[in-house]
Write a protein that holds these residues in place. Structure first.
Motif, PDB file in Angstrom:
ATOM      1  N   ILE A  62     -19.361  12.931  22.420  1.00 34.48           N
ATOM      2  CA  ILE A  62     -20.155  11.713  22.323  1.00 34.48           C
ATOM      3  C   ILE A  62     -19.245  10.543  22.660  1.00 34.48           C
ATOM      4  CG2 ILE A  62     -21.518  10.239  20.804  1.00 34.48           C
ATOM      5  CD1 ILE A  62     -22.125  12.751  19.134  1.00 34.48           C
ATOM      6  N   ASP A  63     -19.586   9.830  23.715  1.00 35.09           N
ATOM      7  CA  ASP A  63     -18.792   8.667  24.153  1.00 35.09           C
ATOM      8  C   ASP A  63     -17.317   8.999  24.285  1.00 35.09           C
ATOM      9  OD1 ASP A  63     -21.068   7.073  24.261  1.00 35.09           O
ATOM     10  OD2 ASP A  63     -20.858   6.467  22.164  1.00 35.09           O
ATOM     11  N   GLY A  64     -17.002  10.160  24.836  1.00 29.01           N
ATOM     12  CA  GLY A  64     -15.626  10.526  25.100  1.00 29.01           C
ATOM     13  C   GLY A  64     -14.880  11.157  23.937  1.00 29.01           C
ATOM     14  N   SER A  65     -15.479  11.207  22.756  1.00 32.18           N
ATOM     15  CA  SER A  65     -14.791  11.852  21.632  1.00 32.18           C
ATOM     16  C   SER A  65     -15.589  13.087  21.189  1.00 32.18           C
ATOM     17  CB  SER A  65     -14.606  10.882  20.468  1.00 32.18           C
ATOM     18  OG  SER A  65     -15.850  10.480  19.955  1.00 32.18           O
ATOM     19  N   GLU A  66     -14.855  14.087  20.733  1.00 30.14           N
ATOM     20  CA  GLU A  66     -15.468  15.356  20.357  1.00 30.14           C
ATOM     21  C   GLU A  66     -15.849  15.337  18.878  1.00 30.14           C
ATOM     22  OE1 GLU A  66     -13.423  19.430  20.063  1.00 30.14           O
ATOM     23  OE2 GLU A  66     -14.083  19.259  22.158  1.00 30.14           O
ATOM     24  N   SER A  67     -17.062  15.788  18.594  1.00 28.20           N
ATOM     25  CA  SER A  67     -17.547  15.878  17.219  1.00 28.20           C
ATOM     26  C   SER A  67     -18.105  17.276  16.986  1.00 28.20           C
ATOM     27  CB  SER A  67     -18.654  14.861  16.960  1.00 28.20           C
ATOM     28  OG  SER A  67     -18.175  13.553  17.086  1.00 28.20           O
ATOM     29  N   THR A  68     -18.100  17.682  15.727  1.00 24.62           N
ATOM     30  CA  THR A  68     -18.676  18.973  15.357  1.00 24.62           C
ATOM     31  C   THR A  68     -20.002  18.720  14.659  1.00 24.62           C
ATOM     32  OG1 THR A  68     -16.492  19.954  15.094  1.00 24.62           O
ATOM     33  CG2 THR A  68     -18.319  21.081  14.037  1.00 24.62           C
ATOM     34  N   ILE A  69     -21.024  19.464  15.073  1.00 22.84           N
ATOM     35  CA  ILE A  69     -22.361  19.329  14.511  1.00 22.84           C
ATOM     36  C   ILE A  69     -22.745  20.639  13.839  1.00 22.84           C
ATOM     37  CG2 ILE A  69     -24.808  19.082  15.077  1.00 22.84           C
ATOM     38  CD1 ILE A  69     -24.038  17.241  17.310  1.00 22.84           C
ATOM     39  N   LEU A  70     -23.361  20.538  12.675  1.00 26.95           N
ATOM     40  CA  LEU A  70     -23.912  21.695  11.983  1.00 26.95           C
ATOM     41  C   LEU A  70     -25.317  21.321  11.543  1.00 26.95           C
ATOM     42  CD1 LEU A  70     -23.791  24.484  10.643  1.00 26.95           C
ATOM     43  CD2 LEU A  70     -22.783  23.368   8.637  1.00 26.95           C
ATOM     44  N   GLU A  71     -26.320  21.936  12.161  1.00 26.14           N
ATOM     45  CA  GLU A  71     -27.709  21.704  11.773  1.00 26.14           C
ATOM     46  C   GLU A  71     -28.113  22.821  10.821  1.00 26.14           C
ATOM     47  OE1 GLU A  71     -30.574  20.193  14.846  1.00 26.14           O
ATOM     48  OE2 GLU A  71     -29.010  21.000  16.146  1.00 26.14           O
TER      49      GLU A  71
END
Length: 96
Positions: A62-71
């Motif tokens: 997201i916008d060049g930075s990595e994030s971890t998502i857990l739904e």
């Protein structure tokens, strides 16, 4: 003719309509392990359910930075499921 070929292929397999894939709606009755109640009388055990993107971590940018998502799926969530051929597997498409 192409139309005749398609109709022939669709009817060749035989069987009843209820033996093919269907979209069903249910309620999560347990979130660990995942269990879903379809209608008022069809409980689906975890062994028959593929949760798809739910309850699995995934990385997104997201916008060049990595994030971890857990739904997560939680008890009480309403879900749409795809019933596999023969009714021996169910894939959770999404929350509804």
């Amino acid at each position: 003719m192409a139309g005749e070929w398609i109709i022939k292929k669709l009817t060749e397999q035989g069987g009843k309509d209820s033996q093919y894939s269907d979209v069903l709606f249910g309620t999560v009755t347990s979130d660990n392990p995942i269990e879903v109640l379809v209608g008022n009388n069809m409980p689906l055990p975890n062994s028959l359910i593929n949760t798809g993107r739910f309850n699995k971590s995934r990385k997104v940018e997201i916008d060049g930075s990595e994030s971890t998502i857990l739904e997560r799926l939680n008890k009480g969530d309403r879900v749409a499921l795809l019933r596999g051929h023969g009714g021996q597997s169910f894939y959770i498409l999404d929350k509804v």
